[in-house]
Design a protein around this motif. Structure first.
Motif, PDB file in Angstrom:
ATOM      1  N   PRO A  84      55.406  -3.876   4.006  1.00  0.00           N
ATOM      2  CA  PRO A  84      55.187  -5.043   4.534  1.00  0.00           C
ATOM      3  C   PRO A  84      55.209  -4.707   6.118  1.00  0.00           C
ATOM      4  O   PRO A  84      54.504  -5.615   6.843  1.00  0.00           O
ATOM      5  CB  PRO A  84      56.242  -5.981   4.032  1.00  0.00           C
ATOM      6  N   GLY A  85      55.954  -3.948   6.712  1.00  0.00           N
ATOM      7  CA  GLY A  85      56.372  -3.962   8.173  1.00  0.00           C
ATOM      8  C   GLY A  85      55.512  -2.678   8.588  1.00  0.00           C
ATOM      9  O   GLY A  85      55.930  -2.418   9.988  1.00  0.00           O
ATOM     10  N   ALA A  86      54.590  -2.161   8.004  1.00  0.00           N
ATOM     11  CA  ALA A  86      54.032  -0.869   8.364  1.00  0.00           C
ATOM     12  C   ALA A  86      53.275  -1.129   9.714  1.00  0.00           C
ATOM     13  O   ALA A  86      53.089  -0.358  10.349  1.00  0.00           O
ATOM     14  CB  ALA A  86      53.149  -0.213   7.306  1.00  0.00           C
ATOM     15  N   PHE A  87      52.660  -2.324   9.824  1.00  0.00           N
ATOM     16  CA  PHE A  87      51.656  -2.637  11.219  1.00  0.00           C
ATOM     17  C   PHE A  87      52.453  -3.479  12.027  1.00  0.00           C
ATOM     18  O   PHE A  87      51.732  -3.873  13.062  1.00  0.00           O
ATOM     19  CB  PHE A  87      50.276  -3.003  10.650  1.00  0.00           C
ATOM     20  N   LEU A  88      53.710  -3.734  11.826  1.00  0.00           N
ATOM     21  CA  LEU A  88      54.370  -4.793  12.882  1.00  0.00           C
ATOM     22  C   LEU A  88      54.143  -4.174  14.376  1.00  0.00           C
ATOM     23  O   LEU A  88      53.751  -5.153  15.287  1.00  0.00           O
ATOM     24  CB  LEU A  88      55.792  -5.173  12.616  1.00  0.00           C
ATOM     25  N   GLY A  89      53.841  -2.571  14.398  1.00  0.00           N
ATOM     26  CA  GLY A  89      53.831  -2.609  15.878  1.00  0.00           C
ATOM     27  C   GLY A  89      52.642  -2.002  16.167  1.00  0.00           C
ATOM     28  O   GLY A  89      52.231  -1.434  17.329  1.00  0.00           O
ATOM     29  N   SER A  90      51.551  -2.439  15.458  1.00  0.00           N
ATOM     30  CA  SER A  90      50.078  -1.827  15.422  1.00  0.00           C
ATOM     31  C   SER A  90      49.244  -3.177  15.359  1.00  0.00           C
ATOM     32  O   SER A  90      48.258  -3.220  14.653  1.00  0.00           O
ATOM     33  CB  SER A  90      49.584  -0.834  14.628  1.00  0.00           C
ATOM     34  N   GLN A  91      49.639  -4.238  15.804  1.00  0.00           N
ATOM     35  CA  GLN A  91      48.843  -5.579  15.749  1.00  0.00           C
ATOM     36  C   GLN A  91      47.631  -5.538  16.313  1.00  0.00           C
ATOM     37  O   GLN A  91      46.580  -6.604  16.324  1.00  0.00           O
ATOM     38  CB  GLN A  91      49.533  -6.747  15.809  1.00  0.00           C
ATOM     39  N   THR A 105      48.106   0.269  -7.216  1.00  0.00           N
ATOM     40  CA  THR A 105      49.388   0.330  -7.903  1.00  0.00           C
ATOM     41  C   THR A 105      50.434  -0.717  -7.498  1.00  0.00           C
ATOM     42  O   THR A 105      51.107  -1.122  -7.975  1.00  0.00           O
ATOM     43  CB  THR A 105      50.140   1.839  -7.777  1.00  0.00           C
ATOM     44  N   ASN A 106      50.266  -1.075  -5.943  1.00  0.00           N
ATOM     45  CA  ASN A 106      51.298  -1.931  -5.496  1.00  0.00           C
ATOM     46  C   ASN A 106      50.466  -2.645  -4.383  1.00  0.00           C
ATOM     47  O   ASN A 106      50.806  -2.869  -3.152  1.00  0.00           O
ATOM     48  CB  ASN A 106      52.212  -1.169  -4.685  1.00  0.00           C
ATOM     49  N   TYR A 107      49.225  -3.362  -4.954  1.00  0.00           N
ATOM     50  CA  TYR A 107      48.297  -3.904  -3.956  1.00  0.00           C
ATOM     51  C   TYR A 107      48.973  -5.379  -3.396  1.00  0.00           C
ATOM     52  O   TYR A 107      48.844  -5.898  -2.303  1.00  0.00           O
ATOM     53  CB  TYR A 107      47.214  -4.543  -4.784  1.00  0.00           C
ATOM     54  N   SER A 108      50.005  -6.102  -4.065  1.00  0.00           N
ATOM     55  CA  SER A 108      50.434  -7.337  -3.587  1.00  0.00           C
ATOM     56  C   SER A 108      51.397  -7.090  -2.392  1.00  0.00           C
ATOM     57  O   SER A 108      51.545  -7.730  -1.480  1.00  0.00           O
ATOM     58  CB  SER A 108      51.178  -7.954  -4.732  1.00  0.00           C
ATOM     59  N   VAL A 109      52.169  -5.818  -2.494  1.00  0.00           N
ATOM     60  CA  VAL A 109      53.032  -5.262  -1.425  1.00  0.00           C
ATOM     61  C   VAL A 109      52.044  -5.183  -0.150  1.00  0.00           C
ATOM     62  O   VAL A 109      52.512  -5.276   1.127  1.00  0.00           O
ATOM     63  CB  VAL A 109      53.969  -4.373  -1.570  1.00  0.00           C
ATOM     64  N   THR A 110      51.069  -4.217  -0.722  1.00  0.00           N
ATOM     65  CA  THR A 110      50.102  -3.781   0.657  1.00  0.00           C
ATOM     66  C   THR A 110      49.542  -5.077   1.242  1.00  0.00           C
ATOM     67  O   THR A 110      49.278  -5.023   2.481  1.00  0.00           O
ATOM     68  CB  THR A 110      48.931  -2.898  -0.062  1.00  0.00           C
ATOM     69  N   ALA A 111      49.020  -6.080   0.398  1.00  0.00           N
ATOM     70  CA  ALA A 111      48.570  -7.302   1.102  1.00  0.00           C
ATOM     71  C   ALA A 111      49.503  -8.023   1.987  1.00  0.00           C
ATOM     72  O   ALA A 111      49.124  -8.583   3.198  1.00  0.00           O
ATOM     73  CB  ALA A 111      48.226  -8.262  -0.057  1.00  0.00           C
ATOM     74  N   ALA A 112      50.625  -7.870   1.675  1.00  0.00           N
ATOM     75  CA  ALA A 112      51.677  -8.383   2.735  1.00  0.00           C
ATOM     76  C   ALA A 112      51.733  -7.769   4.176  1.00  0.00           C
ATOM     77  O   ALA A 112      51.553  -8.487   5.148  1.00  0.00           O
ATOM     78  CB  ALA A 112      53.106  -8.670   2.175  1.00  0.00           C
ATOM     79  N   ALA A 113      51.348  -6.587   4.016  1.00  0.00           N
ATOM     80  CA  ALA A 113      51.396  -5.714   5.257  1.00  0.00           C
ATOM     81  C   ALA A 113      50.153  -5.969   6.064  1.00  0.00           C
ATOM     82  O   ALA A 113      50.240  -5.898   7.150  1.00  0.00           O
ATOM     83  CB  ALA A 113      51.474  -4.148   4.789  1.00  0.00           C
ATOM     84  N   PHE A 114      49.257  -6.414   5.320  1.00  0.00           N
ATOM     85  CA  PHE A 114      47.795  -6.619   5.917  1.00  0.00           C
ATOM     86  C   PHE A 114      47.978  -7.934   6.969  1.00  0.00           C
ATOM     87  O   PHE A 114      47.146  -8.172   7.862  1.00  0.00           O
ATOM     88  CB  PHE A 114      46.748  -6.859   5.003  1.00  0.00           C
ATOM     89  N   SER A 115      48.838  -8.794   6.508  1.00  0.00           N
ATOM     90  CA  SER A 115      49.030 -10.223   7.398  1.00  0.00           C
ATOM     91  C   SER A 115      49.470 -10.070   8.525  1.00  0.00           C
ATOM     92  O   SER A 115      49.264 -10.907   9.387  1.00  0.00           O
ATOM     93  CB  SER A 115      49.941 -10.950   6.460  1.00  0.00           C
ATOM     94  N   ALA A 116      49.821  -8.603   9.130  1.00  0.00           N
ATOM     95  CA  ALA A 116      50.327  -8.292  10.354  1.00  0.00           C
ATOM     96  C   ALA A 116      48.980  -7.740  11.177  1.00  0.00           C
ATOM     97  O   ALA A 116      49.388  -7.229  12.094  1.00  0.00           O
ATOM     98  CB  ALA A 116      51.718  -7.353  10.374  1.00  0.00           C
ATOM     99  N   LEU A 117      47.975  -8.157  10.675  1.00  0.00           N
ATOM    100  CA  LEU A 117      46.701  -7.322  11.541  1.00  0.00           C
ATOM    101  C   LEU A 117      45.773  -8.786  12.135  1.00  0.00           C
ATOM    102  O   LEU A 117      44.572  -8.686  11.366  1.00  0.00           O
ATOM    103  CB  LEU A 117      46.348  -6.239  10.575  1.00  0.00           C
ATOM    104  N   PRO A 118      46.119  -9.384  12.884  1.00  0.00           N
ATOM    105  CA  PRO A 118      45.377 -10.387  13.243  1.00  0.00           C
ATOM    106  C   PRO A 118      44.077 -10.175  14.028  1.00  0.00           C
ATOM    107  O   PRO A 118      43.074 -10.878  14.032  1.00  0.00           O
ATOM    108  CB  PRO A 118      46.462 -11.219  14.436  1.00  0.00           C
TER     109      PRO A 118
END
Length: 679
Positions: A84-91, A105-118
């Motif tokens: 989830p925090g993979a893109f917090l420094g790359s907004q 395999t883990n699409y729901s967790v990956t979706a949470a990471a995408f929310s940090a890409l405005p």
């Protein structure tokens, strides 16, 4: 998805400790077998390429050192999870490519990471085994997207929940999925301009109402009909690709659109005006049953009237090849005054009619090949017909004649293909006699014509000067078995302009080569393949060809000095395979190999015969070379060497006998001759 290299094209590059290549603000780490994102790169990089590695997890801290990242590509890894925090420094990330991974395999967790890409503009999720539900979850918080690819997944059904909130989306790629049903999936995509749904299983398109769409590709599906909504609204549609489907009817298009390219290739389409039980146009209708939930609507369409209602005045390209069209309805082409390219090849047409008024005045390319056309009918206007036509393909039909002076009226024609029709060329006498409807094709005096194909037309002993006044550069006479019989003076009218000539499969043999090519100094390409040449034609040596094709003949060898002739000094490429070359006469082959600019395009296929064996000319065994040298030694010298010992033996024997019986022989001679002896 791709990005530019900025101004780093000429910049120096350096390698980081991880083996990545750095060019200004771009780090390329493709194919390094990396299991994680390198952390020792420059902090200032804006583009990071990590394709073809073995990364499985993109952790929360993976991209923290790279705060200015704008482009990230992780295609063809083994990515299963993005924390989830993979893109917090790359907004500020604009482009993200995650194609060909294992994100299902883990699409729901990956979706949470995408929310940090405005600021994300482009996203590639192709080849991740995603279903429509997974896609919906992954895209929920990506309202800034302008370009999205979910190609090569396992999407089967699209509805209004699939692309919710993608209000800025301009381009959507859904090709190579398993889509068979679409239910109001694109209603919220008000800015969508390019939609690709090729290679799916869509059975039909009904009530098409995407007025903002510019390009629609739904080729390679199972579509049987295409129905646009009945509306006078202006559609922005410019390109519609319905090729490789199962269309039964011409599509019912929007009444008002900007359509300039309509691709209908490889369908089952025909027109049904002339049916056994329908004597007038008004009787030709079809009913479409449209089921929406619990409601069922029956739409009755008059097939040709619906086409008439569509404004096709902007259409420039129409491809209806590989269908079942056996005629065109009346005024079909009149509705397309801007048409420049028309493809009707591989249909069932028996006649092609050009009506009065020159409706195809803008047409430059017309392909009617591979039909059953026996008549080309022209309501001939005084000012000409097809006045802008440049390329005309009539090959593989049943034509024997064309309308009188047809090509003269075209004015701009440059390329004509009449191959595989039983046509003959009008000689000088037919034109001089002013025959109104000669049973031949007149191509004399067409000053714009440069390319002509007459392959397989059954031409025999052409009359005098059939090409007079026509500056042909390319001429194909292949597959005419008797075209070279008799005098070839008819070819002399092209000696100043002809550059490419094909005489393939014309029964040309070394015993009847009576062609004088000495004046054809513009000829640069000559095809003599598929004939019966047993010796290298002498006339070839004086030509300055760039390309020569001698395949499929009966040549045992080429001249040893061919590289020193004018031909050898200009030749760039040659085709020589499928000839019965003698392995003991391959000195010419070695000479050709030494010419750097000369390429034997089929060199791998060139073989020679040695006894009953066939051997590659490029890999002659040493024992064959040695045996050939022995076989080709001067036989006179060989006989001399063999006879010399015998002669010497006889001479020695004679000398011994003479010395032994010298006295007796002299006495015998004296007694017989009766002469006094000086002894």
């Amino acid at each position: 998805l791709a990005t530019g290299w900025g101004n780093g094209a000429g910049a120096a590059w350096a390698s980081s400790p991880g083996g990545c290549r750095l060019v200004q603000s771009t780090a390329t780490c493709n194919g390094r077998w990396l299991k994680s994102v390198p952390r020792n790169l420059q902090d200032e990089i804006e583009e990071l390429l990590l394709d073809n590695n073995t990364i499985r997890i993109l952790g929360n801290a993976s991209l923290l050192p790279y705060q200015k990242l704008r482009y990230l590509s992780l295609s063809k890894n083994r990515l299963e999870l993005i924390e989830p925090g993979a893109f917090l420094g790359s907004q500020g990330l604009h482009v993200l490519s995650l194609a060909d991974n294992l994100l299902f395999t883990n699409y729901s967790v990956t979706a949470a990471a995408f929310s940090a890409l405005p600021a994300l503009r482009k996203l590639d999720l192709a080849g991740n085994c995603l279903s429509e539900d997974m896609v919906s979850v992954l895209l929920w918080n990506l309202s800034s997207l302008e370009s999205l690819s979910v190609a090569r997944n396992i999407i089967m059904r699209l509805d209004s929940s699939t692309f919710t909130n993608l209000t800025q989306l301009l381009e959507l790629n859904l090709e190579k999925n398993y889509i068979f049903e679409i239910d109001q999936a694109f209603e919220g995509l008000q800015k969508l301009q390019r939609l690709n749904m090729a290679y799916n299983y869509i059975p039909c398109i009904a009530e098409f109402d995407l007025t903002q769409l510019r390009v629609l590709n739904i080729s390679n599906n199972a579509i049987e009909w295409f129905l646009a909504i009945e509306s006078d609204d202006l559609f922005e549609l410019e390109v519609l690709d319905l090729s490789h489907n199962q269309l039964l009817f011409f599509p019912v298009l929007p009444r008002q659109s900007k359509l300039h390219s309509l691709l209908l290739k490889d369908n089952e389409m025909s027109f049904y005006q002339h049916l056994a039980n329908a004597t007038s146009l008004a009787n030709v209708t079809v009913q479409f049953l449209v089921t929406d939930g619990n409601s069922t609507n029956i739409t009755t369409v008059s097939l040709w009237d619906e086409i008439c209602y569509s404004n096709l005045s902007s259409l420039r390209l129409l491809d209806m090849s590989q269908n079942q069209v056996w005629y065109l309805p009346e005024d079909f082409l009149v509705k397309m005054p801007s048409l420049t390219h028309l493809k009707l090849n591989q249909n069932c047409m028996e006649m092609f009619h050009l009506p009065k008024g020159n409706p195809l005045a803008m047409l430059t390319d017309l392909d009617l090949s591979q039909n059953h056309i026996s008549e080309l009918r022209v309501d001939q206007p005084a000012e000409g017909v097809l006045t802008n036509l440049q390329l005309f393909n009539l090959s593989t039909n049943k034509l024997t004649v064309l309308p009188a002076r047809f090509f003269t009226l075209t004015r701009k024609i440059t390329t004509v293909d009449l191959s595989h029709n039983q046509v003959d060329l009008c000689p000088l006498q037919a034109v001089a006699g002013k025959v109104e409807n000669p049973s031949c094709v007149d191509i004399r005096g067409i000053t714009t014509l440069t390319h002509l194909s007459l392959a397989g037309c059954g031409l025999q002993r052409l009359g005098s000067h059939p090409f007079q006044g026509t500056p042909l550069k390319h001429l194909d006479l292949s597959d005419n078995q008797e075209v070279l019989s008799g005098s070839l003076g008819w070819l002399q009218d092209l000696n100043l302009t002809l550059q490419v000539l094909s005489l393939r499969n014309t029964s040309l043999s070394s015993t009847v080569v009576n062609i004088d090519f000495s004046s054809f100094q513009s000829l640069i390409c000559l095809d003599l393949s598929g004939n019966f040449l047993t010796t290298f034609p002498a006339f070839l040596g004086i030509l300055k060809l760039h390309t020569l094709d001698l395949r499929d003949n009966c040549l045992p060898a080429l001249p040893q000095d061919v590289i020193w002739t004018p031909l050898g000094r200009t030749l760039h490429e040659v085709y020589l395979s499928r000839n019965p070359y003698n392995c003991c006469l391959m000195g010419w082959w070695d000479s050709l190999q030494q010419v750097e600019r000369l390429h034997v395009r089929d060199g791998q296929e060139v073989t020679c015969r040695y006894d009953a064996r066939t051997v590659s000319a490029r890999a002659l065994p040493e024992h064959i070379i040695q045996d050939c040298r022995w076989r080709t030694t001067d036989l006179a010298l060989l006989y001399l060497v063999l006879a010399l010992p015998t002669c010497l033996t006889l001479l020695v024997a004679f000398a011994i006998i003479f010395l032994t019986f010298k006295q007796k022989l002299l006495k015998m001679v004296k007694s017989r001759c009766g002469l006094s002896s000086p002894y």
